[in-house]
Design a protein around this motif. Structure first.
Motif, PDB file in Angstrom:
ATOM      1  N   SER A 111       0.831  -1.205   0.000  1.00  0.00           N
ATOM      2  CA  SER A 111       0.000   0.000   0.000  1.00  0.00           C
ATOM      3  C   SER A 111       0.866   1.255   0.000  1.00  0.00           C
ATOM      4  O   SER A 111       0.570   2.234  -0.698  1.00  0.00           O
ATOM      5  CB  SER A 111      -0.922   0.004   1.223  1.00  0.00           C
ATOM      6  N   GLY A 115       1.046   3.943  -3.011  1.00  0.00           N
ATOM      7  CA  GLY A 115       0.778   5.354  -2.742  1.00  0.00           C
ATOM      8  C   GLY A 115       1.915   6.243  -3.193  1.00  0.00           C
ATOM      9  O   GLY A 115       1.699   7.338  -3.744  1.00  0.00           O
ATOM     10  N   LEU A 349      -5.619   0.045  -7.215  1.00  0.00           N
ATOM     11  CA  LEU A 349      -6.098   1.007  -6.216  1.00  0.00           C
ATOM     12  C   LEU A 349      -7.389   0.518  -5.568  1.00  0.00           C
ATOM     13  O   LEU A 349      -7.571   0.639  -4.351  1.00  0.00           O
ATOM     14  CB  LEU A 349      -6.313   2.371  -6.870  1.00  0.00           C
ATOM     15  N   TRP A 353      -7.924  -0.295  -1.662  1.00  0.00           N
ATOM     16  CA  TRP A 353      -8.970   0.433  -0.959  1.00  0.00           C
ATOM     17  C   TRP A 353      -9.965  -0.522  -0.301  1.00  0.00           C
ATOM     18  O   TRP A 353     -10.547  -0.209   0.738  1.00  0.00           O
ATOM     19  CB  TRP A 353      -9.688   1.369  -1.927  1.00  0.00           C
ATOM     20  N   ARG A 360      -5.927   1.567   3.379  1.00  0.00           N
ATOM     21  CA  ARG A 360      -6.358   2.868   2.846  1.00  0.00           C
ATOM     22  C   ARG A 360      -5.548   4.004   3.451  1.00  0.00           C
ATOM     23  O   ARG A 360      -5.128   4.936   2.747  1.00  0.00           O
ATOM     24  CB  ARG A 360      -7.843   3.074   3.122  1.00  0.00           C
ATOM     25  N   THR A 361      -5.317   3.933   4.747  1.00  0.00           N
ATOM     26  CA  THR A 361      -4.547   4.986   5.422  1.00  0.00           C
ATOM     27  C   THR A 361      -3.124   5.051   4.879  1.00  0.00           C
ATOM     28  O   THR A 361      -2.591   6.129   4.611  1.00  0.00           O
ATOM     29  CB  THR A 361      -4.515   4.728   6.937  1.00  0.00           C
ATOM     30  N   LEU A 363      -2.044   4.090   1.946  1.00  0.00           N
ATOM     31  CA  LEU A 363      -2.089   4.592   0.575  1.00  0.00           C
ATOM     32  C   LEU A 363      -2.223   6.106   0.557  1.00  0.00           C
ATOM     33  O   LEU A 363      -1.457   6.810  -0.120  1.00  0.00           O
ATOM     34  CB  LEU A 363      -3.254   3.940  -0.162  1.00  0.00           C
ATOM     35  N   VAL A 364      -3.183   6.622   1.303  1.00  0.00           N
ATOM     36  CA  VAL A 364      -3.467   8.063   1.277  1.00  0.00           C
ATOM     37  C   VAL A 364      -2.331   8.871   1.886  1.00  0.00           C
ATOM     38  O   VAL A 364      -1.915   9.891   1.320  1.00  0.00           O
ATOM     39  CB  VAL A 364      -4.795   8.350   2.012  1.00  0.00           C
ATOM     40  N   VAL A 365      -1.810   8.435   3.034  1.00  0.00           N
ATOM     41  CA  VAL A 365      -0.743   9.184   3.698  1.00  0.00           C
ATOM     42  C   VAL A 365       0.495   9.285   2.807  1.00  0.00           C
ATOM     43  O   VAL A 365       1.089  10.350   2.657  1.00  0.00           O
ATOM     44  CB  VAL A 365      -0.385   8.532   5.054  1.00  0.00           C
ATOM     45  N   THR A 366       0.887   8.167   2.199  1.00  0.00           N
ATOM     46  CA  THR A 366       2.073   8.181   1.335  1.00  0.00           C
ATOM     47  C   THR A 366       1.828   9.011   0.080  1.00  0.00           C
ATOM     48  O   THR A 366       2.706   9.739  -0.371  1.00  0.00           O
ATOM     49  CB  THR A 366       2.472   6.749   0.944  1.00  0.00           C
ATOM     50  N   PHE A 367       0.637   8.906  -0.481  1.00  0.00           N
ATOM     51  CA  PHE A 367       0.285   9.688  -1.667  1.00  0.00           C
ATOM     52  C   PHE A 367       0.372  11.192  -1.377  1.00  0.00           C
ATOM     53  O   PHE A 367       0.995  11.952  -2.128  1.00  0.00           O
ATOM     54  CB  PHE A 367      -1.115   9.313  -2.128  1.00  0.00           C
ATOM     55  N   VAL A 368      -0.243  11.621  -0.283  1.00  0.00           N
ATOM     56  CA  VAL A 368      -0.235  13.047   0.073  1.00  0.00           C
ATOM     57  C   VAL A 368       1.186  13.515   0.382  1.00  0.00           C
ATOM     58  O   VAL A 368       1.599  14.604  -0.027  1.00  0.00           O
ATOM     59  CB  VAL A 368      -1.174  13.303   1.268  1.00  0.00           C
TER      60      VAL A 368
END
Length: 543
Positions: A111, A115, A349, A353, A360-361, A363-368
């Motif tokens: 994940s 991300g 993705l 998800w 999900r966390t 994925l989103v944290v690394t993406f941001v």
């Protein structure tokens, strides 16, 4: 080497020229650095790979990491800095191979890596939008740059936009035709011809980013004046990215004949590829998923397919250096953006998800983080997050069950929360007993308070190593049992554990534990421990 490998190298070289040039642009240096890296990485890196079809060349993720590292370097010194960074990264990869660190790549969460790569893709899409449309660059992040372009449409250079969008149309239009392997070449040549015929001299070209050397490139020693702590940190970030991506390439490109790949050997090969890329004034290289796929689809039989693509790139460099200099920069932006868009995998993705809140966390944290922070910092966030997820998963996955004795068999049952007088409880543990797992076990062990002469048998079958945290947890529990007249037994104990937990070590800490070594018969040592515990309990019950 076969004729098939020689021929397979041609499509790889045709696609490698624009990819290499685009990577140079992405790193904020002359596209020539990308070309030299593509040539040297493919040939010298391909010599030693255990994944025979792996193509060692420039990658978008490592190029963006390099660009982030060189942001504060004076533009006139970036050429020397990128060469030094490449050599340092190569040395780090070889050291990683010598230390056999390949096994640790699996600790980078899927994940987190997804991300990060998703963030890289969007950084490329946002960051290259000004170049595609010929707009001025404003903003410290890729998102800010794209937002400025969208909010100031009158700043576009319509000629550059026409060239860039023409390249995009060619890349997408030829993707599903027989010309798909040379789509990138058409995306370079057709817009270049349009610019020359129409006389649009205001559009930037590769030659504007620096001189394009002619002839065969020769090795050069680096200048050490650019050496700095941020440069070394950038090289470390590049090393992590390349090694994790290289492990992914090995999974996606199995060897012909079924021979297994060696992650550490691939580490070495990628390190050697970077050493030679640096000596030939190139930029960092690594196993490329896209270029490896082209190598496979072109009919390569072994490592010489990728190596020959490096030789063909050298031929192109020598014969067409003048043409390379006339390539319009918006076309390189188009190549980068289309490649970034294609790398986004919606199915992956959706799968992540759907895997739960933790995935999900991550994925989103690394993406941001990848969007808003320098790539080197985002890599640190990703690695740290992977470790936290590993520890958290160890804690969540740990399960303690009771084993009841029925004749000569052990039957699972629910573990008790507390112990009773003279009770013998056999416990088995599923999950890791390192760090967080050991602390979770501490919370799940039955409470002995209030019981008289309780005995707990903990089964350790299959565990060959233990942590200091686990010893601390067991030592504390053993002392609590001992204070109540009870005892802690360990069954299925591997000799390697007993070699570490010696009697002298345990007695020095006031720990009393009965050990029963594992045998070849499953359950034998546990039943032996249970029989011994029964004798102990009966003895304690005597008046």
């Amino acid at each position: 080497m076969s004729k098939a490998d020689v021929v397979a190298g041609i499509p790889g070289a045709i696609g490698g020229v624009p990819d290499g040039m685009a990577s140079g642009v992405l790193a904020g240096v002359s596209p020539v650095h990308g070309l030299y890296a593509s040539m040297a990485g493919r040939f010298f890196g391909g010599v030693g790979t255990s994944t025979q079809l792996m193509v060692v060349t420039t990658t978008s993720a490592s190029a963006l990491a390099v660009g982030s590292t060189l942001t504060d370097v004076d533009p006139d010194q970036r050429s020397g800095a990128i060469v030094l960074l490449t050599l340092i990264a190569g040395a780090m990869m070889i050291v990683a191979a010598v230390l056999r660190l390949g096994k640790y790549t699996r600790f980078v969460s899927h994940s987190v890596m997804t991300g990060f790569l998703l963030g890289i893709s969007f950084n490329i899409l946002f960051g290259q939008l000004p170049s595609l449309l010929g707009a001025p660059v404003r903003g410290s992040t890729a998102v800010a740059k794209a937002l400025h372009v969208v909010l100031h449409p009158l700043d576009f250079d319509w000629r550059a936009a026409v060239v860039g969008l023409l390249a995009v149309a060619l890349l997408l239009g030829l993707a599903h035709t027989r010309l798909r392997t040379v789509a990138a070449l058409f995306a370079l040549l057709v817009p270049m011809v349009v610019v020359l015929v129409l006389g649009w001299t205001n559009i930037g070209t590769v030659a504007d980013t620096g001189d394009i050397p002619t002839g065969i490139p020769l090795p050069h020693l680096p200048e050490l004046s650019s050496l700095s702590v941020p440069l070394v940190a950038g090289a470390l970030a590049v090393t992590l990215i390349v090694l994790v991506q290289g492990a992914g390439v090995a999974e996606s490109a199995p060897n012909p004949g079924g021979a297994r790949s060696s992650v550490d050997r691939d580490f070495t090969a990628q390190g050697i590829g970077n050493i030679f890329a640096g000596l030939f004034r190139g930029m960092p290289v690594g196993g490329s998923v896209g270029q490896t796929a082209i190598n496979q689809s072109s009919g390569a039989r072994g490592r010489w397919g990728g190596m020959w693509s490096g030789i063909w790139i050298l031929v192109i460099l020598v014969a067409l250096a003048g043409v390379v200099g006339r390539v319009p920069l918006p076309t390189l932006a188009a190549i980068l953006m289309v490649a970034a868009a294609r790398s986004i995998d919606p199915d992956r993705l959706v799968a992540i998800w759907s895997s739960g809140a933790i995935s999900r966390t991550a994925l989103v944290v690394t993406f941001v983080a990848t969007l808003l922070l320098p790539v080197t910092a985002a890599v640190g966030v990703g690695v740290g997050l992977s470790l936290l997820l590993q520890l958290n998963q160890e804690a969540i996955d740990l399960k303690v069950v009771r084993l009841r004795v029925h004749g000569d068999q052990l039957v699972e049952a629910k573990a008790p929360t507390a112990l009773s007088d003279n009770e013998i409880v056999i416990l088995d543990v599923y999950g890791s007993l390192f760090y967080a797992g050991a602390r979770t076990l501490q919370a799940k062990l039955p409470d002995p308070d209030g019981a008289h002469d309780p005995v707990v048998i903990l089964r350790l079958r299959g565990r060959t190593s233990v942590s200091a945290t686990f010893l601390h947890v067991l030592g504390d529990y053993a002392r609590r049992l001992d204070a109540l007249g009870g005892r802690l037994y360990l069954s299925g104990v591997d000799p390697r554990i007993r070699d570490v937990w010696t009697d002298d070590l345990l007695h020095a800490q006031g720990i009393h534990i009965e050990f029963f070594a594992a045998t070849s018969t499953l359950g034998e040592s546990t039943l032996a421990a249970y029989a011994d515990a029964e004798v102990r309990v009966h003895r304690e019950q005597r008046p």
